[in-house]
Design a protein around this motif. Structure first.
Motif, short mmCIF file in Angstrom:
data_model
loop_
_atom_site.label_atom_id
_atom_site.label_comp_id
_atom_site.label_asym_id
_atom_site.label_seq_id
_atom_site.Cartn_x
_atom_site.Cartn_y
_atom_site.Cartn_z
N VAL A 73 38.18 -34.95 120.77
CA VAL A 73 37.35 -33.86 121.49
C VAL A 73 36.39 -34.60 122.61
N ASN A 74 36.76 -34.54 124.01
CA ASN A 74 35.77 -34.95 125.01
C ASN A 74 35.74 -36.56 124.75
N GLY A 75 36.80 -37.29 124.39
CA GLY A 75 36.78 -38.44 124.20
C GLY A 75 36.12 -39.02 122.83
N ARG A 76 35.63 -38.34 122.20
CA ARG A 76 35.19 -38.57 120.71
C ARG A 76 36.24 -38.43 119.65
N GLU A 77 36.52 -39.55 118.59
CA GLU A 77 37.73 -39.19 117.90
C GLU A 77 37.00 -39.09 116.56
N GLN A 78 37.92 -38.45 115.53
CA GLN A 78 37.25 -38.06 114.29
C GLN A 78 38.49 -38.08 113.49
N GLU A 79 38.66 -38.77 112.29
CA GLU A 79 39.82 -38.41 111.24
C GLU A 79 39.47 -37.27 110.37
N LEU A 80 40.43 -36.36 110.31
CA LEU A 80 40.29 -35.17 109.49
C LEU A 80 41.37 -35.09 108.52
N ASP A 81 40.83 -34.78 107.20
CA ASP A 81 41.62 -34.52 106.02
C ASP A 81 41.63 -33.09 105.65
N VAL A 82 42.23 -32.98 104.40
CA VAL A 82 42.27 -31.51 103.86
C VAL A 82 41.08 -30.86 103.83
N GLY A 83 40.92 -29.59 104.46
CA GLY A 83 39.63 -28.75 104.40
C GLY A 83 38.68 -28.98 105.55
N ASP A 84 39.08 -30.16 106.04
CA ASP A 84 38.25 -30.30 107.45
C ASP A 84 38.33 -29.44 108.53
N SER A 85 37.46 -29.30 109.48
CA SER A 85 37.99 -28.43 110.63
C SER A 85 37.12 -28.98 111.99
N VAL A 86 37.49 -28.82 113.09
CA VAL A 86 36.89 -28.99 114.13
C VAL A 86 36.90 -27.82 115.32
N ILE A 87 35.82 -27.67 116.07
CA ILE A 87 35.60 -26.70 116.83
C ILE A 87 35.58 -27.29 118.31
N VAL A 88 36.44 -26.42 119.22
CA VAL A 88 36.39 -26.94 120.51
C VAL A 88 36.28 -25.89 121.50
N SER A 89 34.95 -26.02 122.23
CA SER A 89 34.75 -24.99 123.34
C SER A 89 35.73 -24.93 124.47
#
Length: 123
Positions: A73-89
């Motif tokens: 998101v906006n060049g920032r990376e994050q590994e996501l596993d089961v139960g994780d979430s991400v919000i995008v404007s």
């Protein structure tokens, strides 16, 4: 039962009744419940599949049901596993790649009218 309009699903949606469409190499999608202001989709990714970086005018939340993903998101990376979430404007560059085959739920506000206008059913 009343047929849904183009911009609104039935009140109760059974996933077994909803077609699954191919939306990219190793990526399939079900458009589940939706109304003018909200949409829920389920996506399945094969290992190595990539949802290219893109942007749209919708707010989005993605929830990881299974597997592992690398979200950007906006060049920032994050590994996501089961139960994780991400919000995008809205109007924010974002994408996702699949590290380990799995599924996720995408929630959009407002609905993605472009999803309703395109796509072919996968047998």
């Amino acid at each position: 039962m009343t047929a849904p309009s183009q911009n609104c699903s039935e009140t109760f949606v059974h996933a077994s009744d909803v077609p699954v469409e191919t939306v990219g190499e190793g990526i399939t999608r079900q458009i589940l419940s939706y109304g003018p202001d909200l949409m829920l989709c389920r996506l399945w990714f094969d290992t190595g599949s990539v949802g290219d970086v893109h942007r749209h005018p919708h707010s989005q939340i993605s929830y990881i049901e299974s597997g592992r993903f690398l979200s950007v998101v906006n060049g920032r990376e994050q590994e996501l596993d089961v139960g994780d979430s991400v919000i995008v404007s809205p109007d924010t560059d974002h994408g996702i790649s699949c590290i380990e085959a799995g599924s996720l739920l995408d929630i959009f506000n407002p609905q993605r009218e472009d999803f309703l206008a395109t796509g072919e059913e996968k047998s």
